[in-house]
Design an enzyme around this catalytic site. Structure first.
Site, mmCIF file in Angstrom:
data_model
loop_
_atom_site.group_PDB
_atom_site.id
_atom_site.type_symbol
_atom_site.label_atom_id
_atom_site.label_comp_id
_atom_site.label_asym_id
_atom_site.label_seq_id
_atom_site.Cartn_x
_atom_site.Cartn_y
_atom_site.Cartn_z
ATOM 1 N N ARG A 49 0.967 -10.006 10.826
ATOM 2 C CA ARG A 49 1.572 -9.254 9.726
ATOM 3 C C ARG A 49 0.590 -9.284 8.564
ATOM 4 O O ARG A 49 0.098 -10.356 8.199
ATOM 5 C CB ARG A 49 2.896 -9.926 9.322
ATOM 6 C CG ARG A 49 3.476 -9.447 8.001
ATOM 7 C CD ARG A 49 4.320 -8.229 8.172
ATOM 8 N NE ARG A 49 4.884 -7.769 6.899
ATOM 9 C CZ ARG A 49 5.096 -6.486 6.605
ATOM 10 N NH1 ARG A 49 4.809 -5.536 7.470
ATOM 11 N NH2 ARG A 49 5.611 -6.133 5.448
ATOM 12 N N MET A 50 0.258 -8.126 8.021
ATOM 13 C CA MET A 50 -0.537 -8.046 6.799
ATOM 14 C C MET A 50 0.478 -7.776 5.690
ATOM 15 O O MET A 50 0.861 -6.619 5.472
ATOM 16 C CB MET A 50 -1.558 -6.893 6.865
ATOM 17 C CG MET A 50 -2.518 -6.954 8.045
ATOM 18 S SD MET A 50 -3.649 -8.333 7.873
ATOM 19 C CE MET A 50 -4.714 -8.068 9.305
ATOM 20 N N GLU A 53 1.911 -8.798 -1.239
ATOM 21 C CA GLU A 53 2.734 -9.610 -2.143
ATOM 22 C C GLU A 53 3.820 -8.791 -2.839
ATOM 23 O O GLU A 53 3.578 -7.685 -3.330
ATOM 24 C CB GLU A 53 1.842 -10.229 -3.229
ATOM 25 C CG GLU A 53 2.614 -11.028 -4.252
ATOM 26 C CD GLU A 53 1.690 -11.730 -5.252
ATOM 27 O OE1 GLU A 53 0.502 -11.393 -5.322
ATOM 28 O OE2 GLU A 53 2.191 -12.619 -5.950
ATOM 29 N N GLN A 70 11.314 -8.783 5.632
ATOM 30 C CA GLN A 70 10.199 -8.591 6.575
ATOM 31 C C GLN A 70 9.345 -9.859 6.673
ATOM 32 O O GLN A 70 8.885 -10.234 7.745
ATOM 33 C CB GLN A 70 9.322 -7.421 6.129
ATOM 34 C CG GLN A 70 9.992 -6.066 6.304
ATOM 35 C CD GLN A 70 9.073 -4.942 5.878
ATOM 36 O OE1 GLN A 70 8.508 -4.969 4.786
ATOM 37 N NE2 GLN A 70 8.900 -3.954 6.724
ATOM 38 N N ASP A 126 -0.143 4.502 -3.587
ATOM 39 C CA ASP A 126 -0.523 3.255 -2.907
ATOM 40 C C ASP A 126 -1.973 2.936 -3.238
ATOM 41 O O ASP A 126 -2.872 3.675 -2.859
ATOM 42 C CB ASP A 126 -0.335 3.424 -1.389
ATOM 43 C CG ASP A 126 -0.372 2.094 -0.636
ATOM 44 O OD1 ASP A 126 -0.930 1.116 -1.173
ATOM 45 O OD2 ASP A 126 0.158 2.054 0.489
ATOM 46 N N ARG A 128 -3.563 -0.022 -2.516
ATOM 47 C CA ARG A 128 -4.020 -1.231 -1.818
ATOM 48 C C ARG A 128 -5.384 -1.061 -1.157
ATOM 49 O O ARG A 128 -5.761 0.041 -0.758
ATOM 50 C CB ARG A 128 -2.977 -1.649 -0.761
ATOM 51 C CG ARG A 128 -1.761 -2.279 -1.407
ATOM 52 C CD ARG A 128 -0.687 -2.590 -0.411
ATOM 53 N NE ARG A 128 -0.019 -1.372 0.076
ATOM 54 C CZ ARG A 128 1.004 -1.380 0.895
ATOM 55 N NH1 ARG A 128 1.472 -2.512 1.347
ATOM 56 N NH2 ARG A 128 1.557 -0.250 1.272
ATOM 57 N N THR A 149 4.496 -3.665 11.444
ATOM 58 C CA THR A 149 4.606 -2.772 10.291
ATOM 59 C C THR A 149 5.363 -1.514 10.700
ATOM 60 O O THR A 149 5.378 -1.149 11.880
ATOM 61 C CB THR A 149 3.211 -2.371 9.757
ATOM 62 O OG1 THR A 149 3.372 -1.531 8.605
ATOM 63 C CG2 THR A 149 2.390 -1.603 10.783
HETATM 64 N N1 LIG Z 1 4.517 0.200 -7.148
HETATM 65 C C1 LIG Z 1 5.577 -0.209 -6.443
HETATM 66 N N2 LIG Z 1 5.395 -1.162 -5.515
HETATM 67 C C2 LIG Z 1 6.462 -1.547 -4.798
HETATM 68 C C3 LIG Z 1 7.752 -1.003 -4.990
HETATM 69 N N3 LIG Z 1 8.602 -1.607 -4.122
HETATM 70 C C4 LIG Z 1 7.849 -2.483 -3.411
HETATM 71 N N4 LIG Z 1 6.570 -2.453 -3.812
HETATM 72 C C5 LIG Z 1 5.408 -3.181 -3.299
HETATM 73 O O1 LIG Z 1 5.084 -2.577 -2.052
HETATM 74 C C6 LIG Z 1 4.407 -3.510 -1.239
HETATM 75 C C7 LIG Z 1 5.051 -3.452 0.136
HETATM 76 O O2 LIG Z 1 4.839 -2.157 0.579
HETATM 77 P P1 LIG Z 1 5.782 -1.369 1.567
HETATM 78 O O3 LIG Z 1 5.427 0.062 1.461
HETATM 79 O O4 LIG Z 1 7.202 -1.796 1.345
HETATM 80 O O5 LIG Z 1 5.460 -1.876 2.946
HETATM 81 P P2 LIG Z 1 4.166 -1.769 3.747
HETATM 82 O O6 LIG Z 1 3.643 -3.135 3.697
HETATM 83 O O7 LIG Z 1 3.226 -0.698 3.399
HETATM 84 O O8 LIG Z 1 4.787 -1.337 5.119
HETATM 85 P P3 LIG Z 1 5.454 -2.311 6.096
HETATM 86 O O9 LIG Z 1 4.297 -2.989 6.754
HETATM 87 O O10 LIG Z 1 6.253 -1.479 6.995
HETATM 88 O O11 LIG Z 1 6.277 -3.266 5.269
HETATM 89 C C8 LIG Z 1 4.482 -4.839 -1.950
HETATM 90 O O12 LIG Z 1 3.233 -5.064 -2.590
HETATM 91 C C9 LIG Z 1 5.584 -4.621 -3.000
HETATM 92 O O13 LIG Z 1 5.378 -5.391 -4.175
HETATM 93 C C10 LIG Z 1 7.906 0.006 -5.982
HETATM 94 O O14 LIG Z 1 8.979 0.568 -6.185
HETATM 95 N N5 LIG Z 1 6.784 0.357 -6.680
#
Ligand SMILES: Nc1nc2c(ncn2[C@@H]2O[C@H](COP(=O)(O)OP(=O)(O)OP(=O)(O)O)[C@@H](O)[C@H]2O)c(=O)[nH]1
Ligand SMILES: [Zn+2]
Length: 205
Positions: A49-50, A53, A70, A126, A128, A149
């Site tokens: 899992r990546m 935070e 998750q 996004d 990241r 994911t």
């Molecule tokens: N900017 C922003 N970040 C959010 C919000 N809700 C959650 N996050 C951040 O989103 C990140 C998680 O991203 P997700 O899109 O939920 O999940 P993902 O990791 O891309 O996808 P999964 O692997 O399926 O969980 C974490 O860093 C959270 O802090 C929001 O409403 N706005």
């Protein structure tokens, strides 16, 4: 390379005892960790899992998102399998940081969705950067991953960063009345693959 191994220790959790491996990203000053279970070296792809935070979801019990659920489910599955790694990446708020995420939540309280809120603050949806993952994997001897994911864009971004993803493993947990709209937006605008029937029935309410 800006990722440097610093130290490791045992980390007992409700799901088992992991080895916690700490890394310093000297380019950003961010401190990342990997929680390792079993022997993760060798050609057999590793359940991984990546996890980005999310202080609010991971530590403060927030029901606005699915992150904390998750995180727990990923650790449980890795432990059950007896072999795997959870990378805890310090990319809070999809890379915009905690305080900006609170600003984004404020905009969402006023009706914006998660993508619109980021954009109103002048950020991409996004932000990241997954280039930190490969050096940490190499340090651990992980050659390829079975990635937990729901986010196909994360799979693509990791592959672009040189991470061999052998398989995507769905990770659907934690749906509740507070995050229904958020999960809908992730499916509609961020490309997440989730199916209603895959959510566990005992999820948070
Ligand atoms: N900017 C922003 N970040 C959010 C919000 N809700 C959650 N996050 C951040 O989103 C990140 C998680 O991203 P997700 O899109 O939920 O999940 P993902 O990791 O891309 O996808 P999964 O692997 O399926 O969980 C974490 O860093 C959270 O802090 C929001 O409403 N706005
Ligand atoms: Zn979250």
């Amino acid at each position: 390379m800006s990722i440097e191994f610093v130290a490791q220790s045992k980390l007992p959790t409700p799901w088992g005892v992991f080895t916690m491996v700490g890394f310093d990203d000297t380019a950003t000053g961010k401190e990342h960790v990997a929680l390792v279970c079993g022997d993760v070296t060798g050609a057999e792809p590793v359940l991984a899992r990546m996890h980005s935070e999310c202080l609010t979801g991971d530590a403060l019990f927030s029901l606005r998102c699915d992150c904390g659920f998750q995180l727990q489910e990923a650790l449980r599955r890795i432990s059950e399998e007896g072999r795997g790694v959870l990378f805890y990446l310090r990319q809070e708020g999809r890379g915009i940081g905690l305080l900006n995420k609170i600003k984004a939540y404020h905009l969402q309280d006023g009706g914006a969705d998660t993508v619109e809120a980021n954009e109103q603050l002048g950020f991409a949806a996004d932000m990241r950067d997954y280039s930190i993952c490969l050096p940490m994997m190499r340090h651990l001897g992980v050659e390829s991953v079975r990635l937990m994911t729901n986010n196909p864009r994360k799979v693509k971004a990791l592959e672009l960063a040189g991470v061999p993803v052998a398989e995507r493993v769905p990770l659907q947990v934690g749906k509740n009345r507070h995050n229904e709209h958020y999960l809908q937006t992730k499916m509609g605008k961020l490309g997440h693959m989730m199916q209603e029937e895959h959510f566990k029935t005992d999820d948070a309410s």
